[in-house]
Design a protein around this motif. Structure first.
Motif, PDB file in Angstrom:
ATOM      1  N   UNK A 185      -1.597 -13.253   3.473  1.00 26.80           N
ATOM      2  CA  UNK A 185      -0.833 -13.139   4.718  1.00 26.80           C
ATOM      3  C   UNK A 185      -0.264 -11.731   4.852  1.00 26.80           C
ATOM      4  N   UNK A 186      -0.313 -11.191   6.053  1.00 25.87           N
ATOM      5  CA  UNK A 186       0.143  -9.812   6.273  1.00 25.87           C
ATOM      6  C   UNK A 186       1.205  -9.765   7.352  1.00 25.87           C
ATOM      7  N   UNK A 187       2.188  -8.899   7.133  1.00 25.49           N
ATOM      8  CA  UNK A 187       3.231  -8.678   8.129  1.00 25.49           C
ATOM      9  C   UNK A 187       3.482  -7.183   8.288  1.00 25.49           C
ATOM     10  N   UNK A 188       3.352  -6.689   9.513  1.00 24.24           N
ATOM     11  CA  UNK A 188       3.871  -5.355   9.851  1.00 24.24           C
ATOM     12  C   UNK A 188       5.204  -5.568  10.555  1.00 24.24           C
ATOM     13  N   UNK A 189       6.271  -5.039   9.982  1.00 22.96           N
ATOM     14  CA  UNK A 189       7.574  -5.210  10.622  1.00 22.96           C
ATOM     15  C   UNK A 189       8.044  -3.863  11.159  1.00 22.96           C
ATOM     16  N   UNK A 190       7.688  -3.603  12.404  1.00 28.64           N
ATOM     17  CA  UNK A 190       8.096  -2.372  13.099  1.00 28.64           C
ATOM     18  C   UNK A 190       7.680  -1.121  12.331  1.00 28.64           C
ATOM     19  N   UNK A 191       6.502  -1.170  11.773  1.00 26.43           N
ATOM     20  CA  UNK A 191       5.991  -0.096  10.917  1.00 26.43           C
ATOM     21  C   UNK A 191       4.480  -0.235  10.857  1.00 26.43           C
ATOM     22  N   UNK A 192       3.747   0.882  10.736  1.00 28.19           N
ATOM     23  CA  UNK A 192       2.291   0.749  10.606  1.00 28.19           C
ATOM     24  C   UNK A 192       1.833   0.256   9.227  1.00 28.19           C
ATOM     25  N   UNK A 193       2.746   0.119   8.276  1.00 34.20           N
ATOM     26  CA  UNK A 193       2.375  -0.346   6.936  1.00 34.20           C
ATOM     27  C   UNK A 193       2.701  -1.822   6.779  1.00 34.20           C
ATOM     28  N   UNK A 194       1.802  -2.580   6.156  1.00 33.23           N
ATOM     29  CA  UNK A 194       2.066  -4.004   6.051  1.00 33.23           C
ATOM     30  C   UNK A 194       2.537  -4.432   4.668  1.00 33.23           C
ATOM     31  N   UNK A 195       3.321  -5.505   4.681  1.00 35.51           N
ATOM     32  CA  UNK A 195       3.613  -6.262   3.466  1.00 35.51           C
ATOM     33  C   UNK A 195       2.531  -7.329   3.354  1.00 35.51           C
ATOM     34  N   UNK A 196       2.047  -7.589   2.131  1.00 32.55           N
ATOM     35  CA  UNK A 196       0.943  -8.542   1.937  1.00 32.55           C
ATOM     36  C   UNK A 196       1.323  -9.610   0.932  1.00 32.55           C
ATOM     37  N   UNK A 197       1.154 -10.875   1.343  1.00 30.48           N
ATOM     38  CA  UNK A 197       1.476 -12.001   0.479  1.00 30.48           C
ATOM     39  C   UNK A 197       2.928 -12.418   0.661  1.00 30.48           C
ATOM     40  N   UNK A 198       3.189 -13.702   0.375  1.00 31.23           N
ATOM     41  CA  UNK A 198       4.502 -14.274   0.674  1.00 31.23           C
ATOM     42  C   UNK A 198       5.634 -13.561  -0.066  1.00 31.23           C
TER      43      UNK A 198
END
Lengths: 125, 125
Positions: free
Chosen positions: B36-49
């Motif tokens: 699972x991936x999340x970009x939070x107001x940034x072009x870089x994502x967090x990956x995994x829960x």
């Protein structure tokens, strides 16, 4: 899919370049011909390249220019590319408006085609 | 997938309900745990829960309330559900801010999980 960011960026350059140069319905060929979907500032979608071209032709502005502020590009589980844009657009002589647009691209028959697309104007409260 | 709109709407109610009730990192369990991936107001994502939970914990606001203005929900080629939200949020005592958020949901092990997510504040020009 190491170069998904480069693919996404090249796609956006091409899409908005073609949209702004006009006739805007020429972008319809960038959608998957049968199942490609576009929501254009509405919860109802146009489906397939022909309906999408008709929807784009029906819009009332004559000239448009998009300016991108942010782009976020992610690879997906199914080897698609998800792109989220925020930016501003200027249509005819109207004041600039802010928008957000999402594209889901899939590699089909040697081309990256749009399978899902949602465009929304940002309404200021 | 006839009820994709109902699924999307129920997902949004649950996601923002849980996010706003806090602790906000509880929404991390709604992401696909590894990819699972999340970009939070940034072009870089967090990956995994785990990375996503850490990112959410690191945000500096204490309270937040989301209000949805528009939601667009499309089924995808791969039986996923694509959701695009625009709306406003209020964090602590800051002025309200507008945002857009995109979710791509996939049905895995009897649950609809987030595989892709991008959140963006709308910056007013």
């Amino acid at each position: 899919m190491a170069d998904y960011k480069a693919i996404g960026k090249a796609f956006l350059d091409f899409y908005y370049g073609r949209f702004d140069a006009g006739p805007r319905e020429n972008v319809a060929s960038l959608y998957e011909p049968v199942n490609g979907m576009m929501n254009f500032n509405s919860p109802d979608f146009a489906k397939g390249a022909q309906e999408i071209a008709e929807k784009l032709r029906s819009l009332t502005f004559q000239t448009i220019a998009h300016t991108i502020s942010t782009m976020d590009i992610q690879p997906t589980y199914d080897n698609c590319i998800l792109i989220i844009v925020t930016g501003a657009l200027k249509a005819d002589n109207d004041p600039p408006m802010q928008f957000t647009e999402t594209f889901l691209l899939r590699f089909i028959n040697n081309s990256w085609l749009i399978i899902n697309n949602v465009f929304r104007l940002i309404l200021h409260g």
